[in-house]
Design an enzyme around this catalytic site. Structure first.
Site, PDB file in Angstrom:
ATOM      1  N   SER A  34       0.834  -1.206   0.000  1.00  0.00           N
ATOM      2  CA  SER A  34       0.000   0.000   0.000  1.00  0.00           C
ATOM      3  C   SER A  34       0.870   1.257   0.000  1.00  0.00           C
ATOM      4  O   SER A  34       1.873   1.340   0.722  1.00  0.00           O
ATOM      5  CB  SER A  34      -0.880  -0.009   1.255  1.00  0.00           C
ATOM      6  OG  SER A  34      -1.568   1.219   1.367  1.00  0.00           O
ATOM      7  N   CYS A  38      -1.852   3.388  13.143  1.00  0.00           N
ATOM      8  CA  CYS A  38      -2.262   4.723  13.591  1.00  0.00           C
ATOM      9  C   CYS A  38      -2.319   4.758  15.115  1.00  0.00           C
ATOM     10  O   CYS A  38      -2.807   3.809  15.733  1.00  0.00           O
ATOM     11  CB  CYS A  38      -3.639   5.015  13.016  1.00  0.00           C
ATOM     12  SG  CYS A  38      -4.089   6.733  13.102  1.00  0.00           S
ATOM     13  N   LYS A  45      -3.549   3.124  -1.787  1.00  0.00           N
ATOM     14  CA  LYS A  45      -2.982   3.948  -0.713  1.00  0.00           C
ATOM     15  C   LYS A  45      -4.021   4.001   0.410  1.00  0.00           C
ATOM     16  O   LYS A  45      -5.218   3.831   0.179  1.00  0.00           O
ATOM     17  CB  LYS A  45      -2.675   5.343  -1.266  1.00  0.00           C
ATOM     18  CG  LYS A  45      -2.314   6.417  -0.254  1.00  0.00           C
ATOM     19  CD  LYS A  45      -0.876   6.307   0.232  1.00  0.00           C
ATOM     20  CE  LYS A  45      -0.574   7.337   1.342  1.00  0.00           C
ATOM     21  NZ  LYS A  45       0.421   6.855   2.291  1.00  0.00           N
ATOM     22  N   LEU A  69      -0.323  10.260   5.149  1.00  0.00           N
ATOM     23  CA  LEU A  69      -1.670   9.857   4.735  1.00  0.00           C
ATOM     24  C   LEU A  69      -2.440  10.876   3.912  1.00  0.00           C
ATOM     25  O   LEU A  69      -3.633  11.078   4.142  1.00  0.00           O
ATOM     26  CB  LEU A  69      -2.521   9.574   5.975  1.00  0.00           C
ATOM     27  CG  LEU A  69      -2.206   8.362   6.790  1.00  0.00           C
ATOM     28  CD1 LEU A  69      -2.595   8.592   8.235  1.00  0.00           C
ATOM     29  CD2 LEU A  69      -2.984   7.195   6.242  1.00  0.00           C
ATOM     30  N   GLY A 103       7.342  -2.935  -2.564  1.00  0.00           N
ATOM     31  CA  GLY A 103       7.057  -1.564  -2.140  1.00  0.00           C
ATOM     32  C   GLY A 103       8.041  -0.581  -2.722  1.00  0.00           C
ATOM     33  O   GLY A 103       7.946  -0.161  -3.877  1.00  0.00           O
ATOM     34  N   GLY A 143       8.854  -6.198   2.563  1.00  0.00           N
ATOM     35  CA  GLY A 143       9.927  -5.488   3.247  1.00  0.00           C
ATOM     36  C   GLY A 143      11.215  -5.658   2.464  1.00  0.00           C
ATOM     37  O   GLY A 143      11.864  -6.701   2.547  1.00  0.00           O
ATOM     38  N   GLY A 144      11.556  -4.666   1.667  1.00  0.00           N
ATOM     39  CA  GLY A 144      12.841  -4.660   0.967  1.00  0.00           C
ATOM     40  C   GLY A 144      12.961  -5.631  -0.186  1.00  0.00           C
ATOM     41  O   GLY A 144      14.069  -5.935  -0.623  1.00  0.00           O
ATOM     42  N   ASN A 187       5.032  -3.232   7.807  1.00  0.00           N
ATOM     43  CA  ASN A 187       4.974  -1.819   7.480  1.00  0.00           C
ATOM     44  C   ASN A 187       6.372  -1.245   7.783  1.00  0.00           C
ATOM     45  O   ASN A 187       7.290  -1.990   8.105  1.00  0.00           O
ATOM     46  CB  ASN A 187       3.873  -1.144   8.313  1.00  0.00           C
ATOM     47  CG  ASN A 187       3.348   0.143   7.663  1.00  0.00           C
ATOM     48  OD1 ASN A 187       4.108   0.881   7.017  1.00  0.00           O
ATOM     49  ND2 ASN A 187       2.072   0.418   7.840  1.00  0.00           N
TER      50      ASN A 187
HETATM   51  O1  RRO Z   1       1.330   7.878   4.754  1.00  0.00           O
HETATM   52  C1  RRO Z   1       2.332   7.542   5.405  1.00  0.00           C
HETATM   53  O2  RRO Z   1       3.136   8.368   5.856  1.00  0.00           O
HETATM   54  C2  RRO Z   1       2.627   6.124   5.689  1.00  0.00           C
HETATM   55  C3  RRO Z   1       1.693   5.172   6.024  1.00  0.00           C
HETATM   56 BR1  RRO Z   1      -0.120   5.525   6.083  1.00  0.00          BR
HETATM   57  C4  RRO Z   1       2.101   3.858   6.358  1.00  0.00           C
HETATM   58  O3  RRO Z   1       1.329   2.952   6.690  1.00  0.00           O
HETATM   59  N1  RRO Z   1       3.429   3.582   6.314  1.00  0.00           N
HETATM   60  C5  RRO Z   1       4.340   4.514   5.985  1.00  0.00           C
HETATM   61  O4  RRO Z   1       5.537   4.220   5.972  1.00  0.00           O
HETATM   62  N2  RRO Z   1       3.935   5.771   5.661  1.00  0.00           N
END
Ligand code: RRO
Length: 299
Positions: free
Chosen positions: A18, A133, A46, A74, A267, A245-246, A194
């Site tokens: 994402s 979050c 996203k 976000l 990613g 991851g990477g 993440n």
């Molecule tokens: O938007 C972001 O800054 C962000 C999100 Br939502 C996330 O889940 N992971 C990230 O590295 N950046």
């Protein structure tokens, strides 16, 4: 190479992480050139929040020695903007490729509202919950605490019959315990990792470089952390795991599959090579299958 994932049949095991592939922007920048074949077997949006957000002040990126720190914050149109504008266009671009919509909120009730709205839309094949979050009550990330996460899922789970994927944060004391709590509370799959919380200072200034202060580290620097966490989670839960991851090559993707992932997400590498997903899927097809790693025995 097709794979069954939460009742969905996907063409191969490679999807996007994402927030790392803006399909709407890519469609304009690359015309049709990037989409034959489409780089991913399913597309993850996203993160969407209930209200629109502008995102963090710049700078939003820092190039680390072997990775990238982001503090994007976000930015998104909010739920209604997404449903009205982005979703129809994403569906048109994706055709038969399943769309996973990623959502984030700081309470179970807000997450439930997002999920209920997406449940009504046939264009959405599955929903990914971004639980990175901060929780409004504890200040901890919702996904850092198994008890808080289970409580949120008890609100969210009844609001959709679509597959629910919980995107785990690596910034937790016991990631497999959080994954197990998600599975027990009805998650259909978990995805990880993440980004790792990180910070860089502005050269010679003695203050944070990123406008948001700290950010999240991704890219090659986190790959071995991802392998360890995916292996530990896959050994702990019965539900499918999306590993990321990477990942830059098919060999990196194969490592995550070998430690128990069902799908692998690409990613940061897509920023360097927007066709990386297709390259890695082709490479997996050509590479030998599982080398027989048994996470349950070796973690
Ligand atoms: O938007 C972001 O800054 C962000 C999100 Br939502 C996330 O889940 N992971 C990230 O590295 N950046």
């Amino acid at each position: 190479m097709s794979v069954e994932f939460c009742g969905l049949r996907v063409a191969h095991p490679v999807i996007n992480a994402s927030g790392t592939f803006d399909l709407l922007a890519a469609a304009e920048a690359f015309d049709d050139g990037l989409f034959d074949p489409f780089p991913f077997a399913a597309f993850v949006s996203k993160t969407i929040t209930l209200a629109p957000r502008g995102g963090n002040p710049p700078p939003r990126l820092w190039e680390a020695s072997a990775g990238l720190i982001n503090s994007i914050g976000l930015p998104n149109r909010g739920l209604h903007g997404y449903l009205e504008h982005d979703l129809p266009r994403l569906h048109e671009l994706l055709g038969e490729v399943p769309l996973v919509t990623n959502v984030m909120a700081s309470t179970g009730d807000e997450l439930g509202e997002l999920v209920a709205a997406l449940d009504e839309r046939a264009e959405v094949a599955a929903i990914e919950l971004n639980v990175s979050c901060p929780n409004v009550h504890t200040g901890l990330d919702l996904g850092a605490d198994p008890v808080e996460l289970a409580a949120a899922l008890r609100v969210v789970r009844p609001r959709t019959a679509k597959p629910l994927i919980v995107k785990l944060t690596p910034n937790a004391a016991d990631v497999p315990a959080v994954a197990a709590a998600a599975a027990d509370a009805g998650a259909d799959a978990v995805s990880l990792i993440n980004t790792l919380r990180a910070m860089a200072l502005a050269p010679k200034a003695g203050r944070a470089w990123l406008g948001g202060g700290s950010g999240g580290l991704s890219g090659a620097a986190v790959r071995t952390v991802a392998v360890a966490q995916v292996a530990a989670v896959a050994a702990r839960v019965e539900i499918p795991v999306v590993g990321m991851g990477g990942v830059q090559t098919a060999a990196h993707a194969r490592d995550l599959l070998d430690v128990g992932a069902t799908l692998v997400a690409v990613g940061t590498e897509s920023f360097r090579d927007p066709a990386a997903g297709a390259r890695i899927a082709r490479g997996l097809q050509a590479s030998p299958a599982n080398r027989g790693f048994s996470p349950a025995e070796q973690v």
